[in-house]
Design a protein around this motif. Sequence first.
Motif, PDB file in Angstrom:
ATOM      1  N   TYR A 104       0.796  -1.220   0.000  1.00 61.65           N
ATOM      2  CA  TYR A 104       0.000   0.000   0.000  1.00 61.65           C
ATOM      3  C   TYR A 104       0.830   1.272   0.000  1.00 61.65           C
ATOM      4  CZ  TYR A 104      -3.387  -3.582   0.830  1.00 61.65           C
ATOM      5  OH  TYR A 104      -4.145  -4.721   0.711  1.00 61.65           O
ATOM      6  N   SER A 105       2.071   1.185  -0.466  1.00 66.35           N
ATOM      7  CA  SER A 105       2.905   2.375  -0.602  1.00 66.35           C
ATOM      8  C   SER A 105       4.155   2.047  -1.417  1.00 66.35           C
ATOM      9  CB  SER A 105       3.327   2.899   0.774  1.00 66.35           C
ATOM     10  OG  SER A 105       4.132   4.046   0.633  1.00 66.35           O
ATOM     11  N   ASP A 106       4.643   3.048  -2.129  1.00 63.81           N
ATOM     12  CA  ASP A 106       5.934   2.940  -2.814  1.00 63.81           C
ATOM     13  C   ASP A 106       7.070   3.412  -1.926  1.00 63.81           C
ATOM     14  OD1 ASP A 106       5.107   1.913  -5.303  1.00 63.81           O
ATOM     15  OD2 ASP A 106       4.466   3.892  -5.960  1.00 63.81           O
ATOM     16  N   ASP A 107       6.745   4.106  -0.867  1.00 63.58           N
ATOM     17  CA  ASP A 107       7.722   4.701   0.050  1.00 63.58           C
ATOM     18  C   ASP A 107       8.100   3.666   1.114  1.00 63.58           C
ATOM     19  OD1 ASP A 107       8.485   6.059   2.598  1.00 63.58           O
ATOM     20  OD2 ASP A 107       8.254   7.872   1.385  1.00 63.58           O
ATOM     21  N   ASP A 108       9.378   3.350   1.229  1.00 60.20           N
ATOM     22  CA  ASP A 108       9.818   2.312   2.166  1.00 60.20           C
ATOM     23  C   ASP A 108       9.499   2.665   3.615  1.00 60.20           C
ATOM     24  OD1 ASP A 108      10.728   0.990  -0.043  1.00 60.20           O
ATOM     25  OD2 ASP A 108      12.861   1.186   0.443  1.00 60.20           O
ATOM     26  N   ARG A 109       9.542   3.947   3.965  1.00 55.26           N
ATOM     27  CA  ARG A 109       9.230   4.367   5.330  1.00 55.26           C
ATOM     28  C   ARG A 109       7.761   4.082   5.639  1.00 55.26           C
ATOM     29  NH1 ARG A 109       6.758   8.447   7.212  1.00 55.26           N
ATOM     30  NH2 ARG A 109       6.765   9.572   5.231  1.00 55.26           N
ATOM     31  N   VAL A 110       6.883   4.437   4.719  1.00 49.78           N
ATOM     32  CA  VAL A 110       5.450   4.173   4.903  1.00 49.78           C
ATOM     33  C   VAL A 110       5.182   2.672   4.898  1.00 49.78           C
ATOM     34  CG1 VAL A 110       3.145   4.537   3.917  1.00 49.78           C
ATOM     35  CG2 VAL A 110       4.817   6.405   3.917  1.00 49.78           C
ATOM     36  N   LEU A 111       5.878   1.958   4.044  1.00 46.80           N
ATOM     37  CA  LEU A 111       5.760   0.502   3.999  1.00 46.80           C
ATOM     38  C   LEU A 111       6.096  -0.097   5.367  1.00 46.80           C
ATOM     39  CD1 LEU A 111       5.349  -2.034   2.197  1.00 46.80           C
ATOM     40  CD2 LEU A 111       7.776  -1.857   1.632  1.00 46.80           C
ATOM     41  N   ALA A 112       7.189   0.359   5.976  1.00 49.77           N
ATOM     42  CA  ALA A 112       7.588  -0.120   7.303  1.00 49.77           C
ATOM     43  C   ALA A 112       6.536   0.247   8.355  1.00 49.77           C
ATOM     44  CB  ALA A 112       8.953   0.444   7.687  1.00 49.77           C
ATOM     45  N   GLU A 113       5.959   1.442   8.246  1.00 46.03           N
ATOM     46  CA  GLU A 113       4.898   1.844   9.177  1.00 46.03           C
ATOM     47  C   GLU A 113       3.671   0.948   9.020  1.00 46.03           C
ATOM     48  OE1 GLU A 113       4.192   5.980   8.335  1.00 46.03           O
ATOM     49  OE2 GLU A 113       6.114   6.603   9.190  1.00 46.03           O
ATOM     50  N   ASN A 114       3.333   0.614   7.781  1.00 49.22           N
ATOM     51  CA  ASN A 114       2.194  -0.269   7.537  1.00 49.22           C
ATOM     52  C   ASN A 114       2.424  -1.641   8.158  1.00 49.22           C
ATOM     53  OD1 ASN A 114       0.978   1.815   6.124  1.00 49.22           O
ATOM     54  ND2 ASN A 114       1.443   0.974   4.104  1.00 49.22           N
ATOM     55  N   VAL A 115       3.639  -2.138   8.041  1.00 52.82           N
ATOM     56  CA  VAL A 115       3.975  -3.432   8.642  1.00 52.82           C
ATOM     57  C   VAL A 115       3.909  -3.332  10.162  1.00 52.82           C
ATOM     58  CG1 VAL A 115       5.860  -5.072   9.028  1.00 52.82           C
ATOM     59  CG2 VAL A 115       5.333  -4.300   6.726  1.00 52.82           C
ATOM     60  N   SER A 116       4.405  -2.239  10.716  1.00 49.66           N
ATOM     61  CA  SER A 116       4.354  -2.050  12.169  1.00 49.66           C
ATOM     62  C   SER A 116       2.907  -2.075  12.672  1.00 49.66           C
ATOM     63  CB  SER A 116       5.039  -0.739  12.565  1.00 49.66           C
ATOM     64  OG  SER A 116       6.427  -0.836  12.316  1.00 49.66           O
ATOM     65  N   SER A 117       1.997  -1.488  11.898  1.00 51.72           N
ATOM     66  CA  SER A 117       0.576  -1.513  12.264  1.00 51.72           C
ATOM     67  C   SER A 117       0.046  -2.940  12.279  1.00 51.72           C
ATOM     68  CB  SER A 117      -0.244  -0.667  11.289  1.00 51.72           C
ATOM     69  OG  SER A 117       0.113   0.690  11.413  1.00 51.72           O
ATOM     70  N   LEU A 118       0.458  -3.730  11.300  1.00 49.72           N
ATOM     71  CA  LEU A 118       0.042  -5.135  11.268  1.00 49.72           C
ATOM     72  C   LEU A 118       0.596  -5.900  12.467  1.00 49.72           C
ATOM     73  CD1 LEU A 118       0.460  -6.057   7.486  1.00 49.72           C
ATOM     74  CD2 LEU A 118      -1.670  -5.580   8.720  1.00 49.72           C
ATOM     75  N   LEU A 119       1.841  -5.630  12.809  1.00 53.80           N
ATOM     76  CA  LEU A 119       2.463  -6.305  13.944  1.00 53.80           C
ATOM     77  C   LEU A 119       1.711  -6.006  15.237  1.00 53.80           C
ATOM     78  CD1 LEU A 119       6.197  -5.657  13.044  1.00 53.80           C
ATOM     79  CD2 LEU A 119       4.997  -7.846  12.927  1.00 53.80           C
ATOM     80  N   GLU A 120       1.258  -4.766  15.381  1.00 52.15           N
ATOM     81  CA  GLU A 120       0.500  -4.387  16.575  1.00 52.15           C
ATOM     82  C   GLU A 120      -0.821  -5.144  16.673  1.00 52.15           C
ATOM     83  OE1 GLU A 120       0.178  -0.116  16.470  1.00 52.15           O
ATOM     84  OE2 GLU A 120       2.358   0.119  16.570  1.00 52.15           O
ATOM     85  N   LEU A 121      -1.343  -5.588  15.532  1.00 47.89           N
ATOM     86  CA  LEU A 121      -2.581  -6.367  15.513  1.00 47.89           C
ATOM     87  C   LEU A 121      -2.338  -7.858  15.738  1.00 47.89           C
ATOM     88  CD1 LEU A 121      -4.283  -4.692  12.419  1.00 47.89           C
ATOM     89  CD2 LEU A 121      -4.912  -4.402  14.844  1.00 47.89           C
TER      90      LEU A 121
END
Length: 114
Positions: free
Chosen positions: A9-26
């Motif tokens: 859901y992003s081309d930006d690696d920083r946003v990609l990492a944030e998206n993964v962090s959100s999944l990890l929190e779930l």
Amino acid sequence: MTVDFEGGYSDDDRVLAENVSSLLELGVIGINFEDRVIQGAGLYAIDRQARRIAAIHDAAGNKGVDFFINARTDLFLGQEGDPAKSIGDALDRAKAYAAAGASGFFVPVCGTMH
């Protein structure tokens, strides 16, 4: 639980990492991650997709999670011509993705291969 993460859901690696962090929190412990370009055409270059996988791997590692990244290549989907000619590219992608931290490699194939 694992999630079909599409292209992150992003081309930006920083946003990609944030998206993964959100999944990890779930409580998500794995993803299916495609190499199709986000909101574009074609696939990411092998080295670019490897960097994207590394960003995901690092984000999970920073949280202490042994995260399963099932790297998917869409190399054979919608392809014209002989798919057998792309097997070398698929193997190159598998090696690069594994070196970047992918845990598995998924290759959907449409049609028949000769």
